[in-house]
Design an enzyme around this catalytic site. Sequence first.
Site, PDB file in Angstrom:
ATOM      1  N   ARG A  42       0.783  -1.095   0.159  1.00  0.00           N
ATOM      2  CA  ARG A  42      -0.091  -0.025   0.110  1.00  0.00           C
ATOM      3  C   ARG A  42       0.807   1.190  -0.079  1.00  0.00           C
ATOM      4  O   ARG A  42       0.440   2.254  -0.360  1.00  0.00           O
ATOM      5  CB  ARG A  42      -0.944   0.033   1.232  1.00  0.00           C
ATOM      6  CG  ARG A  42      -2.130  -0.999   0.809  1.00  0.00           C
ATOM      7  CD  ARG A  42      -3.082  -1.260   2.033  1.00  0.00           C
ATOM      8  NE  ARG A  42      -2.646  -2.027   3.159  1.00  0.00           N
ATOM      9  CZ  ARG A  42      -2.816  -1.947   4.522  1.00  0.00           C
ATOM     10  NH1 ARG A  42      -3.219  -0.830   4.983  1.00  0.00           N
ATOM     11  NH2 ARG A  42      -2.352  -2.994   5.140  1.00  0.00           N
ATOM     12  N   GLU A  52       1.133  -5.600  13.538  1.00  0.00           N
ATOM     13  CA  GLU A  52       0.231  -5.602  14.644  1.00  0.00           C
ATOM     14  C   GLU A  52      -0.398  -6.871  14.344  1.00  0.00           C
ATOM     15  O   GLU A  52      -0.786  -7.615  15.566  1.00  0.00           O
ATOM     16  CB  GLU A  52      -0.901  -4.692  14.205  1.00  0.00           C
ATOM     17  CG  GLU A  52      -2.003  -4.304  15.105  1.00  0.00           C
ATOM     18  CD  GLU A  52      -2.923  -3.403  14.611  1.00  0.00           C
ATOM     19  OE1 GLU A  52      -2.826  -2.714  13.604  1.00  0.00           O
ATOM     20  OE2 GLU A  52      -3.934  -3.119  15.355  1.00  0.00           O
TER      21      GLU A  52
HETATM   22  O1  PRP Z   1       3.535  -0.168  11.712  1.00  0.00           O
HETATM   23  P1  PRP Z   1       3.485  -1.801  11.593  1.00  0.00           P
HETATM   24  O2  PRP Z   1       2.677  -2.462  12.677  1.00  0.00           O
HETATM   25  O3  PRP Z   1       4.512  -2.344  10.997  1.00  0.00           O
HETATM   26  O4  PRP Z   1       2.263  -1.921  10.360  1.00  0.00           O
HETATM   27  C1  PRP Z   1       2.163  -1.150   9.198  1.00  0.00           C
HETATM   28  C2  PRP Z   1       2.267  -2.092   8.044  1.00  0.00           C
HETATM   29  O5  PRP Z   1       1.073  -2.826   7.818  1.00  0.00           O
HETATM   30  C3  PRP Z   1       0.395  -2.694   6.729  1.00  0.00           C
HETATM   31  O6  PRP Z   1       0.994  -3.468   5.658  1.00  0.00           O
HETATM   32  P2  PRP Z   1       0.563  -4.804   5.427  1.00  0.00           P
HETATM   33  O7  PRP Z   1       1.825  -5.782   5.892  1.00  0.00           O
HETATM   34  O8  PRP Z   1      -0.618  -5.306   5.783  1.00  0.00           O
HETATM   35  O9  PRP Z   1       0.694  -5.097   3.914  1.00  0.00           O
HETATM   36  P3  PRP Z   1       0.101  -4.450   2.585  1.00  0.00           P
HETATM   37  O10 PRP Z   1       0.502  -3.067   2.369  1.00  0.00           O
HETATM   38  O11 PRP Z   1       0.651  -5.207   1.495  1.00  0.00           O
HETATM   39  O12 PRP Z   1      -1.582  -4.734   2.564  1.00  0.00           O
HETATM   40  C4  PRP Z   1       0.838  -1.398   6.334  1.00  0.00           C
HETATM   41  O13 PRP Z   1       0.657  -0.941   4.865  1.00  0.00           O
HETATM   42  C5  PRP Z   1       2.249  -0.998   6.736  1.00  0.00           C
HETATM   43  O14 PRP Z   1       3.110  -1.444   5.672  1.00  0.00           O
HETATM   44  N1  ADE Z   2      -5.152  -1.349  11.515  1.00  0.00           N
HETATM   45  C1  ADE Z   2      -4.685  -1.450  10.275  1.00  0.00           C
HETATM   46  N2  ADE Z   2      -5.030  -1.009   9.324  1.00  0.00           N
HETATM   47  C2  ADE Z   2      -4.603  -0.922   8.168  1.00  0.00           C
HETATM   48  N3  ADE Z   2      -3.185  -1.036   7.975  1.00  0.00           N
HETATM   49  C3  ADE Z   2      -2.504  -1.784   8.995  1.00  0.00           C
HETATM   50  N4  ADE Z   2      -1.142  -1.975   9.158  1.00  0.00           N
HETATM   51  C4  ADE Z   2      -1.195  -2.486  10.553  1.00  0.00           C
HETATM   52  N5  ADE Z   2      -2.161  -1.907  11.145  1.00  0.00           N
HETATM   53  C5  ADE Z   2      -3.313  -1.663  10.272  1.00  0.00           C
END
Ligand code: PRP
Ligand code: ADE
Length: 171
Positions: free
Chosen positions: A58, A95
Amino acid sequence: MDLTSHIRTIPHFPKRGIAFRDITPLLMDPAASDHCLQMLLERAADLKIDKVVAIESRGFFFGSMMANKLNAGFVPIRKPGKLPYAIEKEFYELEYGADSVEIHKDGINKGERILLHDDVLATGGTAKAACNLIQRLGGEIVQCNFIMELVELNGREKLNGFPVESLLSYP
Ligand SMILES: O=P(O)(O)OC[C@H]1O[C@H](OP(=O)(O)OP(=O)(O)O)[C@H](O)[C@@H]1O
Ligand SMILES: Nc1ncnc2[nH]cnc12
Protein backbone atom coordinates in the site's frame (compact mmCIF):
# COMPACT_ATOMS: atom_id res chain seq x y z
CA MET A 1 -11.42 18.34 2.06
CA ASP A 2 -11.87 15.74 4.78
CA LEU A 3 -9.65 12.77 3.95
CA THR A 4 -11.08 10.68 6.79
CA SER A 5 -14.35 10.37 4.89
CA HIS A 6 -12.38 8.46 2.20
CA ILE A 7 -10.88 5.97 4.64
CA ARG A 8 -13.07 3.04 5.58
CA THR A 9 -12.75 1.10 8.80
CA ILE A 10 -13.34 -2.66 8.59
CA PRO A 11 -13.78 -4.28 12.00
CA HIS A 12 -12.02 -7.58 12.69
CA PHE A 13 -9.88 -7.65 9.54
CA PRO A 14 -7.63 -9.49 8.92
CA LYS A 15 -8.00 -10.88 12.46
CA ARG A 16 -10.49 -10.51 15.32
CA GLY A 17 -9.80 -7.29 17.23
CA ILE A 18 -8.08 -5.39 14.40
CA ALA A 19 -9.85 -2.27 13.06
CA PHE A 20 -8.50 -2.21 9.52
CA ARG A 21 -8.07 1.26 7.97
CA ASP A 22 -8.78 0.79 4.28
CA ILE A 23 -7.50 3.39 1.79
CA THR A 24 -9.18 1.89 -1.31
CA PRO A 25 -12.07 4.44 -1.21
CA LEU A 26 -9.42 7.19 -1.27
CA LEU A 27 -7.70 5.57 -4.25
CA MET A 28 -11.00 5.36 -6.14
CA ASP A 29 -11.62 9.11 -5.86
CA PRO A 30 -9.25 11.16 -8.04
CA ALA A 31 -9.94 14.50 -6.32
CA ALA A 32 -9.42 13.02 -2.86
CA SER A 33 -6.29 11.15 -4.01
CA ASP A 34 -4.88 14.33 -5.48
CA HIS A 35 -5.60 16.21 -2.27
CA CYS A 36 -3.85 13.49 -0.28
CA LEU A 37 -0.86 13.63 -2.63
CA GLN A 38 -0.62 17.43 -2.34
CA MET A 39 -0.71 17.22 1.47
CA LEU A 40 2.04 14.59 1.51
CA LEU A 41 4.12 16.71 -0.89
CA GLU A 42 3.67 19.83 1.24
CA ARG A 43 5.28 18.01 4.13
CA ALA A 44 8.22 16.96 1.96
CA ALA A 45 8.74 20.36 0.34
CA ASP A 46 12.33 21.67 0.15
CA LEU A 47 13.85 18.47 1.49
CA LYS A 48 15.88 17.80 -1.70
CA ILE A 49 14.83 14.17 -1.87
CA ASP A 50 16.95 11.87 -4.06
CA LYS A 51 14.82 8.73 -3.61
CA VAL A 52 11.37 7.90 -2.34
CA VAL A 53 11.51 4.47 -0.72
CA ALA A 54 8.08 2.90 -0.23
CA ILE A 55 6.85 -0.26 1.44
CA GLU A 56 4.88 -3.01 -0.32
CA SER A 57 2.12 -2.90 -1.14
CA ARG A 58 0.00 0.00 0.00
CA GLY A 59 3.01 2.29 0.25
CA PHE A 60 3.56 1.97 -3.48
CA PHE A 61 0.48 3.98 -4.51
CA PHE A 62 1.35 7.40 -3.11
CA GLY A 63 5.08 6.62 -2.89
CA SER A 64 5.42 6.38 -6.65
CA MET A 65 3.21 9.45 -7.19
CA MET A 66 5.40 11.46 -4.79
CA ALA A 67 8.62 10.28 -6.44
CA ASN A 68 7.30 11.46 -9.79
CA LYS A 69 6.30 14.90 -8.45
CA LEU A 70 9.55 15.33 -6.49
CA ASN A 71 11.64 14.33 -9.51
CA ALA A 72 13.15 11.63 -7.32
CA GLY A 73 13.85 7.95 -7.94
CA PHE A 74 11.42 5.35 -6.62
CA VAL A 75 12.73 2.34 -4.70
CA PRO A 76 10.45 -0.49 -3.55
CA ILE A 77 10.86 -2.33 -0.27
CA ARG A 78 9.20 -5.69 -0.78
CA LYS A 79 8.01 -8.75 1.08
CA PRO A 80 10.48 -11.66 0.95
CA GLY A 81 11.30 -13.43 -2.29
CA LYS A 82 9.90 -10.82 -4.68
CA LEU A 83 12.97 -8.80 -5.65
CA PRO A 84 15.05 -10.44 -8.38
CA TYR A 85 18.49 -8.88 -7.83
CA ALA A 86 20.93 -8.90 -4.87
CA ILE A 87 19.10 -7.87 -1.68
CA GLU A 88 19.48 -6.70 1.91
CA LYS A 89 16.96 -8.28 4.31
CA GLU A 90 15.54 -7.28 7.70
CA PHE A 91 13.05 -9.08 9.98
CA TYR A 92 10.22 -7.24 11.80
CA GLU A 93 6.97 -7.72 13.72
CA LEU A 94 3.63 -6.08 12.91
CA GLU A 95 0.24 -5.64 14.57
CA TYR A 96 -1.00 -8.95 13.21
CA GLY A 97 2.01 -11.12 12.46
CA ALA A 98 5.71 -11.19 11.68
CA ASP A 99 7.55 -10.93 8.41
CA SER A 100 10.67 -9.64 6.72
CA VAL A 101 11.35 -6.97 4.14
CA GLU A 102 13.93 -6.67 1.41
CA ILE A 103 15.50 -3.97 -0.74
CA HIS A 104 17.79 -4.17 -3.74
CA LYS A 105 21.39 -3.54 -2.72
CA ASP A 106 21.81 -1.02 -5.54
CA GLY A 107 18.57 0.86 -4.68
CA ILE A 108 20.34 3.55 -2.67
CA ASN A 109 23.75 5.19 -3.07
CA LYS A 110 25.71 6.34 -0.02
CA GLY A 111 24.63 9.80 1.18
CA GLU A 112 21.39 9.94 -0.80
CA ARG A 113 18.52 11.82 0.84
CA ILE A 114 15.62 9.44 1.40
CA LEU A 115 11.92 9.98 1.98
CA LEU A 116 10.36 6.80 3.38
CA HIS A 117 6.64 6.42 2.68
CA ASP A 118 3.90 4.00 3.71
CA ASP A 119 0.14 4.27 4.08
CA VAL A 120 -0.13 3.31 7.76
CA LEU A 121 2.20 3.68 10.74
CA ALA A 122 0.94 1.14 13.29
CA THR A 123 3.47 -0.51 15.63
CA GLY A 124 6.26 0.95 13.52
CA GLY A 125 7.88 -2.47 13.06
CA THR A 126 7.74 -2.36 9.28
CA ALA A 127 8.91 1.24 9.00
CA LYS A 128 11.75 0.65 11.48
CA ALA A 129 12.88 -2.39 9.48
CA ALA A 130 12.74 -0.24 6.34
CA CYS A 131 14.84 2.46 8.05
CA ASN A 132 17.41 -0.16 9.03
CA LEU A 133 17.66 -1.29 5.40
CA ILE A 134 18.02 2.28 4.14
CA GLN A 135 20.74 3.04 6.68
CA ARG A 136 22.59 -0.17 5.91
CA LEU A 137 22.86 1.02 2.31
CA GLY A 138 24.14 4.44 3.43
CA GLY A 139 20.95 6.46 2.83
CA GLU A 140 20.08 9.49 4.94
CA ILE A 141 16.45 9.31 6.09
CA VAL A 142 15.19 12.87 5.95
CA GLN A 143 11.54 12.05 6.60
CA CYS A 144 9.24 9.09 7.31
CA ASN A 145 5.90 10.04 5.85
CA PHE A 146 2.53 8.28 6.25
CA ILE A 147 -1.09 8.90 5.33
CA MET A 148 -2.12 7.91 8.85
CA GLU A 149 -0.78 6.78 12.17
CA LEU A 150 -2.53 4.56 14.69
CA VAL A 151 -1.43 6.53 17.73
CA GLU A 152 -2.17 3.95 20.42
CA LEU A 153 0.37 1.59 18.86
CA ASN A 154 3.22 4.08 19.45
CA GLY A 155 4.94 3.63 16.10
CA ARG A 156 6.53 7.07 16.49
CA GLU A 157 8.52 5.84 19.47
CA LYS A 158 10.05 3.07 17.37
CA LEU A 159 11.06 5.70 14.80
CA ASN A 160 12.69 7.78 17.51
CA GLY A 161 15.35 9.99 15.93
CA PHE A 162 13.72 10.22 12.50
CA PRO A 163 11.37 13.05 11.50
CA VAL A 164 7.87 11.54 11.22
CA GLU A 165 4.94 13.15 9.38
CA SER A 166 1.43 11.78 9.07
CA LEU A 167 -1.69 13.38 7.66
CA LEU A 168 -4.22 11.69 9.94
CA SER A 169 -4.27 10.23 13.45
CA TYR A 170 -6.47 7.30 14.42
CA PRO A 171 -6.91 5.75 17.87
O1 PRP B 1 3.56 -0.29 11.71
P1 PRP B 1 3.34 -1.75 11.50
O2 PRP B 1 2.72 -2.43 12.70
O3 PRP B 1 4.58 -2.47 11.06
O4 PRP B 1 2.25 -1.94 10.35
C1 PRP B 1 2.17 -1.13 9.22
C2 PRP B 1 2.27 -1.94 7.95
O5 PRP B 1 1.17 -2.88 7.86
C3 PRP B 1 0.51 -2.69 6.63
O6 PRP B 1 1.02 -3.49 5.64
P2 PRP B 1 0.65 -5.03 5.44
O7 PRP B 1 1.74 -5.86 6.07
O8 PRP B 1 -0.74 -5.27 5.94
O9 PRP B 1 0.79 -5.25 3.89
P3 PRP B 1 0.09 -4.61 2.58
O10 PRP B 1 0.48 -3.15 2.51
O11 PRP B 1 0.68 -5.39 1.46
O12 PRP B 1 -1.41 -4.76 2.70
C4 PRP B 1 0.77 -1.24 6.29
O13 PRP B 1 0.59 -0.98 4.91
C5 PRP B 1 2.17 -1.04 6.74
O14 PRP B 1 3.11 -1.46 5.77
N1 ADE C 1 -5.17 -1.45 11.58
C1 ADE C 1 -4.55 -1.38 10.40
N2 ADE C 1 -5.22 -0.97 9.30
C2 ADE C 1 -4.58 -0.89 8.10
N3 ADE C 1 -3.31 -1.22 7.94
C3 ADE C 1 -2.61 -1.63 9.00
N4 ADE C 1 -1.33 -2.00 9.16
C4 ADE C 1 -1.16 -2.33 10.44
N5 ADE C 1 -2.27 -2.17 11.15
C5 ADE C 1 -3.20 -1.74 10.27
